[in-house]
Design a protein around this motif. Structure first.
Motif, PDB file in Angstrom:
ATOM      1  N   GLY A 110       0.799  -1.206   0.000  1.00 42.54           N
ATOM      2  CA  GLY A 110       0.000   0.000   0.000  1.00 42.54           C
ATOM      3  C   GLY A 110       0.838   1.265   0.000  1.00 42.54           C
ATOM      4  N   ASP A 111       0.148   2.394  -0.173  1.00 44.14           N
ATOM      5  CA  ASP A 111       0.820   3.699  -0.188  1.00 44.14           C
ATOM      6  C   ASP A 111       0.697   4.390   1.169  1.00 44.14           C
ATOM      7  OD1 ASP A 111      -1.850   4.320  -0.131  1.00 44.14           O
ATOM      8  OD2 ASP A 111      -1.862   5.478  -1.997  1.00 44.14           O
ATOM      9  N   ASP A 112       0.521   3.593   2.244  1.00 41.52           N
ATOM     10  CA  ASP A 112       0.263   4.136   3.587  1.00 41.52           C
ATOM     11  C   ASP A 112       1.444   3.930   4.533  1.00 41.52           C
ATOM     12  OD1 ASP A 112       0.024   1.385   3.555  1.00 41.52           O
ATOM     13  OD2 ASP A 112      -1.720   1.315   4.895  1.00 41.52           O
ATOM     14  N   GLN A 113       2.664   4.130   4.038  1.00 38.38           N
ATOM     15  CA  GLN A 113       3.858   3.928   4.860  1.00 38.38           C
ATOM     16  C   GLN A 113       3.732   4.700   6.178  1.00 38.38           C
ATOM     17  OE1 GLN A 113       7.643   5.539   3.431  1.00 38.38           O
ATOM     18  NE2 GLN A 113       8.552   3.513   3.625  1.00 38.38           N
ATOM     19  N   THR A 114       3.907   3.973   7.302  1.00 39.26           N
ATOM     20  CA  THR A 114       3.657   4.528   8.631  1.00 39.26           C
ATOM     21  C   THR A 114       4.763   4.101   9.584  1.00 39.26           C
ATOM     22  OG1 THR A 114       1.275   4.346   8.219  1.00 39.26           O
ATOM     23  CG2 THR A 114       1.959   4.698  10.502  1.00 39.26           C
ATOM     24  N   ALA A 115       5.096   4.964  10.549  1.00 32.82           N
ATOM     25  CA  ALA A 115       6.113   4.631  11.551  1.00 32.82           C
ATOM     26  C   ALA A 115       5.476   3.923  12.731  1.00 32.82           C
ATOM     27  CB  ALA A 115       6.820   5.891  12.025  1.00 32.82           C
ATOM     28  N   ALA A 116       6.127   2.863  13.194  1.00 32.69           N
ATOM     29  CA  ALA A 116       5.736   2.165  14.422  1.00 32.69           C
ATOM     30  C   ALA A 116       6.885   2.313  15.407  1.00 32.69           C
ATOM     31  CB  ALA A 116       5.447   0.692  14.144  1.00 32.69           C
ATOM     32  N   THR A 117       6.618   2.987  16.516  1.00 30.91           N
ATOM     33  CA  THR A 117       7.649   3.221  17.510  1.00 30.91           C
ATOM     34  C   THR A 117       7.253   2.528  18.811  1.00 30.91           C
ATOM     35  OG1 THR A 117       6.603   5.262  18.248  1.00 30.91           O
ATOM     36  CG2 THR A 117       8.201   5.447  16.461  1.00 30.91           C
ATOM     37  N   GLY A 118       8.098   2.619  19.797  1.00 30.55           N
ATOM     38  CA  GLY A 118       7.780   2.017  21.087  1.00 30.55           C
ATOM     39  C   GLY A 118       8.266   0.598  21.236  1.00 30.55           C
ATOM     40  N   PHE A 119       9.027   0.112  20.255  1.00 27.22           N
ATOM     41  CA  PHE A 119       9.524  -1.254  20.318  1.00 27.22           C
ATOM     42  C   PHE A 119      10.936  -1.291  20.908  1.00 27.22           C
ATOM     43  CE2 PHE A 119       6.293  -1.527  17.019  1.00 27.22           C
ATOM     44  CZ  PHE A 119       5.649  -2.721  17.346  1.00 27.22           C
ATOM     45  N   VAL A 120      11.208  -2.302  21.702  1.00 25.59           N
ATOM     46  CA  VAL A 120      12.549  -2.573  22.209  1.00 25.59           C
ATOM     47  C   VAL A 120      12.921  -3.977  21.754  1.00 25.59           C
ATOM     48  CG1 VAL A 120      13.993  -2.860  24.245  1.00 25.59           C
ATOM     49  CG2 VAL A 120      12.274  -1.055  24.188  1.00 25.59           C
ATOM     50  N   CYS A 121      14.036  -4.079  21.053  1.00 23.14           N
ATOM     51  CA  CYS A 121      14.467  -5.352  20.480  1.00 23.14           C
ATOM     52  C   CYS A 121      15.507  -6.005  21.389  1.00 23.14           C
ATOM     53  CB  CYS A 121      15.056  -5.109  19.094  1.00 23.14           C
ATOM     54  SG  CYS A 121      15.813  -6.569  18.355  1.00 23.14           S
ATOM     55  N   GLY A 122      15.301  -7.273  21.690  1.00 18.35           N
ATOM     56  CA  GLY A 122      16.250  -8.019  22.499  1.00 18.35           C
ATOM     57  C   GLY A 122      17.003  -9.046  21.667  1.00 18.35           C
ATOM     58  N   ALA A 123      18.309  -9.093  21.819  1.00 17.98           N
ATOM     59  CA  ALA A 123      19.140 -10.100  21.147  1.00 17.98           C
ATOM     60  C   ALA A 123      20.411 -10.278  21.983  1.00 17.98           C
ATOM     61  CB  ALA A 123      19.470  -9.676  19.713  1.00 17.98           C
ATOM     62  N   GLU A 124      21.413 -10.932  21.394  1.00 20.21           N
ATOM     63  CA  GLU A 124      22.606 -11.288  22.156  1.00 20.21           C
ATOM     64  C   GLU A 124      23.334 -10.081  22.742  1.00 20.21           C
ATOM     65  OE1 GLU A 124      21.933 -14.583  19.165  1.00 20.21           O
ATOM     66  OE2 GLU A 124      21.737 -12.403  19.241  1.00 20.21           O
ATOM     67  N   SER A 125      23.246  -8.928  22.097  1.00 13.46           N
ATOM     68  CA  SER A 125      23.926  -7.739  22.626  1.00 13.46           C
ATOM     69  C   SER A 125      23.004  -6.884  23.498  1.00 13.46           C
ATOM     70  CB  SER A 125      24.509  -6.897  21.484  1.00 13.46           C
ATOM     71  OG  SER A 125      23.498  -6.398  20.643  1.00 13.46           O
TER      72      SER A 125
END
Length: 313
Positions: free
Chosen positions: A258-273
């Motif tokens: 779609g043409d509705d590109q939107t920002a999603a914030t508020g995420f915290v990513c967990g990985a080895e570092s």
């Protein structure tokens, strides 16, 4: 289990109290509708994924797989090792990670920084160009064909840095309006003999193992699930399911965006570092088929009688 998140760099960027109260009322109303909604049985059907769901999908199915250090560790899945210059997703999609971007459409982005955890200036990196893999998320750990950091060495205060996502961006070439995605969804469902397709909105997170000794099964949990009638387009709220699949199959079932590109914030990513803040900027996408499985449920009931062990003396 429902929530709303706001991620900001400064207290002054938090929404005013009135906006928070209105969001709380909307959340309560949404929970009420979900309690009354029917449970969706396991099925497979075409679906539209909204921008937030699409962002989590690309984060889990592609972003983690393109972290540079994973290409040198034989214990990792290494799905995209030695795939630079080859097609990995549909050719109308490009994927970029840009930690230099501080906001999008007025919304602050959690993945913004000027220097990474190893002192390298942040850089915009084209990971996939029109379906072709071009680069990886690089820290100072070199891998075959990529000898230098591109400013994506990230870590929390207790870990060693490794290549990580920041602001993951999915760009669609030849994007179409959401109404056209819906029309195509209904046509796909009718052609497949399905009474309905699905509209999946938001996400409470996802999982996708990266180690080779684990099945590379992708799981993304939508916040809201709507059936879309294949003949009328009427939407019916459902509940109780998650989306499962495997990365390469899922990503290559995307037919349009779609043409509705939107920002999603508020995420915290967990990985080895460790845990680092991230954002996604993505459009809605149409997928030829998604598989929905039931969520686990807590069916425990309180005892009919009180426990004699806890009776008052």
């Amino acid at each position: 289990d429902h929530q709303r998140l706001w991620a900001v760099r400064r207290p002054g960027e938090l929404p005013p109290e009135g906006e928070l109260l209105e969001a709380a009322r909307a959340l309560a109303e949404e929970l009420g509708r979900l309690r009354a909604a029917a449970v969706q049985e396991p099925t497979a059907a075409p679906a539209i994924l909204d921008p937030e769901f699409t962002g989590v999908l690309f984060h889990e199915a592609l972003g983690h797989k393109l972290e540079g250090q994973r290409q040198r560790d034989p214990q990792q899945s290494q799905i995209f090792k030695d795939m630079a210059g080859k097609k990995v997703i549909p050719d109308f999609l490009s994927v970029i990670d840009d930690p230099t971007l501080s906001e999008f459409q007025g919304r602050p982005l959690g993945g913004y920084y000027e220097y990474d955890s190893e002192g390298i200036p942040a850089q915009r990196v084209v990971l996939v160009e029109r379906g072709i893999l071009r680069s990886f998320l690089m820290s100072r750990w070199p891998v075959k064909g990529f000898s230098r950091s591109n400013g994506h060495g990230r870590a929390d205060v207790s870990r060693h840095a490794s290549g990580r996502m920041a602001n993951l961006i999915v760009e669609a070439h030849g994007a179409v309006p959401l109404a056209e995605l819906t029309r195509r969804l209904m046509a796909l469902a009718r052609k497949a003999g399905k009474p309905y397709g699905f509209l999946l909105i938001g996400s409470s997170g996802g999982e996708n193992p990266n180690y080779r000794d684990s099945a590379q099964t992708l799981e993304v949990r939508p916040r809201l699930v709507y059936r879309v009638d294949a003949k009328t387009g009427a939407k019916t709220l459902m509940r109780g399911v998650k989306v499962v699949g495997t990365p390469l199959v899922f990503l290559n079932r995307i037919l349009a965006a779609g043409d509705d590109q939107t920002a999603a914030t508020g995420f915290v990513c967990g990985a080895e570092s460790g845990h680092v803040p991230v954002s996604q900027i993505t459009p809605s996408v149409l997928v030829s088929e998604v598989e929905l499985q039931r969520l686990p449920e807590d069916r425990a009931r309180t005892p009919i009688l009180p426990s004699p062990i806890h009776e008052a003396p």
